[in-house]
Design a protein around this motif. Sequence first.
Motif, PDB file in Angstrom:
ATOM      1  N   ARG A 141       0.840  -1.185   0.000  1.00  0.00           N
ATOM      2  CA  ARG A 141       0.000   0.000   0.000  1.00  0.00           C
ATOM      3  C   ARG A 141       0.878   1.239   0.000  1.00  0.00           C
ATOM      4  O   ARG A 141       1.972   1.243   0.565  1.00  0.00           O
ATOM      5  CB  ARG A 141      -0.903  -0.013   1.242  1.00  0.00           C
ATOM      6  N   PHE A 142       0.387   2.280  -0.613  1.00  0.00           N
ATOM      7  CA  PHE A 142       1.108   3.560  -0.637  1.00  0.00           C
ATOM      8  C   PHE A 142       0.166   4.636  -0.143  1.00  0.00           C
ATOM      9  O   PHE A 142      -1.002   4.674  -0.539  1.00  0.00           O
ATOM     10  CB  PHE A 142       1.550   3.887  -2.065  1.00  0.00           C
ATOM     11  N   TYR A 143       0.641   5.462   0.774  1.00  0.00           N
ATOM     12  CA  TYR A 143      -0.169   6.615   1.170  1.00  0.00           C
ATOM     13  C   TYR A 143       0.625   7.894   1.070  1.00  0.00           C
ATOM     14  O   TYR A 143       1.850   7.913   1.172  1.00  0.00           O
ATOM     15  CB  TYR A 143      -0.792   6.459   2.556  1.00  0.00           C
ATOM     16  N   ILE A 144      -0.105   8.952   0.854  1.00  0.00           N
ATOM     17  CA  ILE A 144       0.431  10.302   0.896  1.00  0.00           C
ATOM     18  C   ILE A 144      -0.392  11.054   1.926  1.00  0.00           C
ATOM     19  O   ILE A 144      -1.604  10.882   2.021  1.00  0.00           O
ATOM     20  CB  ILE A 144       0.388  10.990  -0.484  1.00  0.00           C
ATOM     21  N   LYS A 145       0.278  11.848   2.735  1.00  0.00           N
ATOM     22  CA  LYS A 145      -0.384  12.550   3.827  1.00  0.00           C
ATOM     23  C   LYS A 145      -0.394  14.049   3.543  1.00  0.00           C
ATOM     24  O   LYS A 145       0.578  14.618   3.045  1.00  0.00           O
ATOM     25  CB  LYS A 145       0.345  12.276   5.137  1.00  0.00           C
ATOM     26  N   SER A 146      -1.475  14.656   3.925  1.00  0.00           N
ATOM     27  CA  SER A 146      -1.656  16.077   3.658  1.00  0.00           C
ATOM     28  C   SER A 146      -1.462  16.900   4.921  1.00  0.00           C
ATOM     29  O   SER A 146      -1.811  16.472   6.014  1.00  0.00           O
ATOM     30  CB  SER A 146      -3.065  16.329   3.113  1.00  0.00           C
ATOM     31  N   GLY A 147      -0.899  18.060   4.757  1.00  0.00           N
ATOM     32  CA  GLY A 147      -0.755  18.984   5.888  1.00  0.00           C
ATOM     33  C   GLY A 147       0.150  18.456   6.972  1.00  0.00           C
ATOM     34  O   GLY A 147       0.014  18.828   8.137  1.00  0.00           O
ATOM     35  N   GLY A 148       1.069  17.572   6.624  1.00  0.00           N
ATOM     36  CA  GLY A 148       1.992  17.045   7.611  1.00  0.00           C
ATOM     37  C   GLY A 148       1.441  15.890   8.410  1.00  0.00           C
ATOM     38  O   GLY A 148       2.083  15.407   9.336  1.00  0.00           O
ATOM     39  N   GLY A 149       0.267  15.450   8.117  1.00  0.00           N
ATOM     40  CA  GLY A 149      -0.308  14.330   8.854  1.00  0.00           C
ATOM     41  C   GLY A 149      -1.789  14.257   8.582  1.00  0.00           C
ATOM     42  O   GLY A 149      -2.263  14.772   7.585  1.00  0.00           O
ATOM     43  N   GLY A 150      -2.534  13.596   9.476  1.00  0.00           N
ATOM     44  CA  GLY A 150      -3.982  13.586   9.367  1.00  0.00           C
ATOM     45  C   GLY A 150      -4.480  12.915   8.115  1.00  0.00           C
ATOM     46  O   GLY A 150      -4.310  11.724   7.936  1.00  0.00           O
ATOM     47  N   ASN A 151      -5.070  13.628   7.237  1.00  0.00           N
ATOM     48  CA  ASN A 151      -5.769  13.050   6.100  1.00  0.00           C
ATOM     49  C   ASN A 151      -4.810  12.506   5.045  1.00  0.00           C
ATOM     50  O   ASN A 151      -3.674  12.954   4.927  1.00  0.00           O
ATOM     51  CB  ASN A 151      -6.701  14.078   5.479  1.00  0.00           C
TER      52      ASN A 151
END
Lengths: 308, 87
Positions: free
Chosen positions: A197-207
């Motif tokens: 799985r690959f994720y990218i996080k927005s705003g330094g974390g959270g969503n």
Amino acid sequence: MAILPGVLAASRSALLEEYTGAVAAFSTRQISRAYTGYAMKVREGSGMNYEADVSFDASGNVSLTSPIANLTGGSGATLGDFVSSSDAFCTLWYDQSGEGNNATQSTAGAQPKIVSSGTVVNQGGIPVVDFDGSDDGLTIADTADLSFTDGSGTDTPAAFFVAHNLNELSSGNTLISKDAGGSAREWAWFFDGSDQRFYIKSGGGGNQQSADDDDTATGWHLASLLYSGNESYSGMQFYRNGAASTMDDTLSQTYSGMSNTSSTVLIGNRYTGACISTEIAEIVIYKTDQAATRAGIETAINTHYSIY
Amino acid sequence: MPFLIHSSKADALARSDQAGEDKGLAYHAHGKEDGTRYVWAIIEEGGETARAALKVSQDVELLTAEEQAALVEQLPADWSHPTDDNA
């Protein structure tokens, strides 16, 4: 007398010249004609803990005939002489991209193995760096090269190419990440028990935006991951041995672009620990769109390794 | 894997650093700033208490008898693992 790194023979790979723009490139073979540095720094495990820089051998690979230099102790002109019948561990994997994004490990117990009882760890004769899945990992200092953002809230593309022998799919265990938790989260490539799985996080974390790959399997293979930079799971695509995987189990949360945080890049683990058991021969990372060149890069890597 | 629990990351790091000096790792014995410095990896706890555990996968002889007696095979039941919203 120190031994300088060998001169690249004409037959050696020019992967990074054929496909320019890599921001980090680690390999147990020489993949750039322009690169004149060492392959890696090792610590021998006889109990003396001497360290030495290891060059590529005459064929452009890490082997027991690789010349060594900058010894803190011990003796020998080659890796085989230096290590004898003991182990050796990678303390620093040099970046061949020219960007200086070397990967290091200052903790002895967390250094991946490159020589086991006098034999270079290998996958069918191909030298590999063995991450034990317990506590091993390498760290790249924070760099904008590996933050897939323009720094103003707009994502950039990213492309990863990893030749490795994956031993497990344990949930959470991570191949590579730039995620320090809290407010310093950017991206991670990890496993969820059955898929990668690959994720990218927005705003330094959270969503986040994320997606997984239904075709994940253990074993020796060339894994590729392209992220288009479109700030959506829809721009993520895994490939296994050159074939596009079926992407599913997507997650779309509010996402307004990746932050450029101060988190380090971890190879083989994540801030939670999550160490992966795998043997890595090569990692090449781009911060540019490689959709048009992906197949060429994969072919070039596979031409050397004959993985599939 | 045996763990040695410390009350803070700083304490755990200092103990691993001391063991690195005792073991003669390159950072200490040869003044190599890019050399190996620590012996054991660390697991950090999440939350307010923020304990840290040394993963004593090797070189157990570098621990004192008291420390060896304090080794545990599992992290404490009340260990707070870092949150990881990676679903």
